[in-house]
Write a protein that holds these residues in place. Structure first.
Motif, mmCIF file in Angstrom:
data_model
loop_
_atom_site.group_PDB
_atom_site.id
_atom_site.type_symbol
_atom_site.label_atom_id
_atom_site.label_comp_id
_atom_site.label_asym_id
_atom_site.label_seq_id
_atom_site.Cartn_x
_atom_site.Cartn_y
_atom_site.Cartn_z
ATOM 1 N N MET A 131 0.705 -1.282 0.067
ATOM 2 C CA MET A 131 -0.008 -0.009 -0.070
ATOM 3 C C MET A 131 0.878 1.321 0.011
ATOM 4 N N VAL A 132 1.996 0.903 0.617
ATOM 5 C CA VAL A 132 3.020 2.127 0.650
ATOM 6 C C VAL A 132 4.333 1.645 0.122
ATOM 7 N N PRO A 133 5.170 2.411 -0.303
ATOM 8 C CA PRO A 133 6.606 1.787 -0.741
ATOM 9 C C PRO A 133 7.137 1.390 0.555
ATOM 10 N N GLU A 134 8.069 0.382 0.335
ATOM 11 C CA GLU A 134 8.758 -0.380 1.374
ATOM 12 C C GLU A 134 9.476 0.656 2.305
ATOM 13 N N SER A 135 10.168 1.649 1.614
ATOM 14 C CA SER A 135 10.773 2.707 2.515
ATOM 15 C C SER A 135 10.044 3.533 3.422
ATOM 16 N N VAL A 136 8.674 3.783 3.085
ATOM 17 C CA VAL A 136 7.710 4.402 3.778
ATOM 18 C C VAL A 136 7.274 3.322 4.997
ATOM 19 N N GLU A 137 6.898 2.198 4.665
ATOM 20 C CA GLU A 137 6.642 1.150 5.665
ATOM 21 C C GLU A 137 7.654 1.105 6.618
ATOM 22 N N TYR A 152 10.000 3.330 7.430
ATOM 23 C CA TYR A 152 10.126 4.593 8.396
ATOM 24 C C TYR A 152 8.867 4.422 9.242
ATOM 25 N N ILE A 153 7.796 4.030 9.104
ATOM 26 C CA ILE A 153 6.706 4.020 9.810
ATOM 27 C C ILE A 153 7.033 3.236 11.033
ATOM 28 N N LYS A 154 7.513 1.944 10.777
ATOM 29 C CA LYS A 154 7.730 0.956 11.789
ATOM 30 C C LYS A 154 8.961 1.544 12.740
ATOM 31 N N GLU A 155 9.961 2.054 12.071
ATOM 32 C CA GLU A 155 11.068 2.440 12.902
ATOM 33 C C GLU A 155 10.904 3.722 13.777
ATOM 34 N N ASN A 156 9.980 4.422 13.446
ATOM 35 C CA ASN A 156 9.296 5.615 14.126
ATOM 36 C C ASN A 156 7.930 5.631 14.923
ATOM 37 N N ARG A 157 7.563 4.405 14.792
ATOM 38 C CA ARG A 157 6.345 4.015 15.787
ATOM 39 C C ARG A 157 5.085 5.008 15.205
ATOM 40 N N LEU A 158 4.940 5.215 14.115
ATOM 41 C CA LEU A 158 4.071 5.961 13.721
ATOM 42 C C LEU A 158 2.636 5.399 13.689
ATOM 43 N N TYR A 159 1.601 6.224 13.839
ATOM 44 C CA TYR A 159 0.137 5.748 13.696
ATOM 45 C C TYR A 159 -0.149 4.771 14.623
ATOM 46 N N GLU A 160 0.455 4.581 15.818
ATOM 47 C CA GLU A 160 0.384 3.289 16.635
ATOM 48 C C GLU A 160 -0.709 3.607 17.688
#
Length: 187
Positions: free
Chosen positions: A171-177, A179-187
């Motif tokens: 749904m998102v490029p791997e680089s965004v996925e 980044y989201i995981k590394e920075n714990r966004l949207y949890e």
């Protein structure tokens, strides 16, 4: 004279649909580049879930491998709510040798009569309206229309999937996925 497409939005997060729109419009309209322009605080939405620097960092990751894509931070640098008219006036002054094409979805086409200084804005940019499920592009304004592949992907759906601990792969490029995981966004 250069031809530049502007794709504005919150990009919270940027996703495959954004990239498909930018790529299709760039090639169909024979643009030199498409600039992704994240808003600091959009005038028509609530504030973003991710902070500005995270949204810019994600955009920089997704545009890095395409020489036709660039991140334009005029609105995030200005802070506060930004209106397209003010931004495009500034960009025209900064880039007098450029024709700008402002890319909007069919949902935004319906709202054009409510945009600040729309008549003057129409003299400054060429609007390119792209199809979106559930909307038709009907406007008495001069707008170039384009069909792009319809993707049932939205930033809201992606955030909800992250909160529900569901996958967002593809749904998102791997680089965004990442980044989201590394920075714990949207949890």
């Amino acid at each position: 004279m250069k031809s530049i497409g502007i794709l504005g939005g919150t990009f919270d997060p940027p996703h495959i649909g954004h990239l498909i729109i930018a790529n299709d419009v760039c090639h169909a309209q024979q643009l030199d580049e498409v600039w992704f322009m994240p808003s600091y605080e959009p005038p028509h939405k609530e504030s973003a879930a991710a902070d500005t620097m995270d949204r810019v960092a994600m955009l920089e990751r997704v545009t890095a491998d395409n020489p036709l894509f660039k991140v334009e931070t005029t609105e995030v640098n200005r802070l506060g709510k930004s209106f397209t008219f003010d931004t495009m006036k500034w960009l025209q002054e900064a880039h007098p040798d450029t024709s700008f094409y402002f890319i909007i979805g069919a949902d935004m086409v319906e709202n054009l009569p409510r945009w600040r200084h729309i008549e003057q804005l129409l003299e400054m940019v060429t609007f390119v309206g792209v199809n979106r499920k559930g909307y038709t592009i009907n406007s008495h304004y001069a707008i170039r229309t384009m069909d792009v592949p319809l993707m049932e992907i939205s930033s809201t759906a992606i955030k909800n999937r992250v909160r529900s601990e569901k996958t967002i792969k593809y749904m998102v490029p791997e680089s965004v996925e990442t980044y989201i995981k590394e920075n714990r966004l949207y949890e």
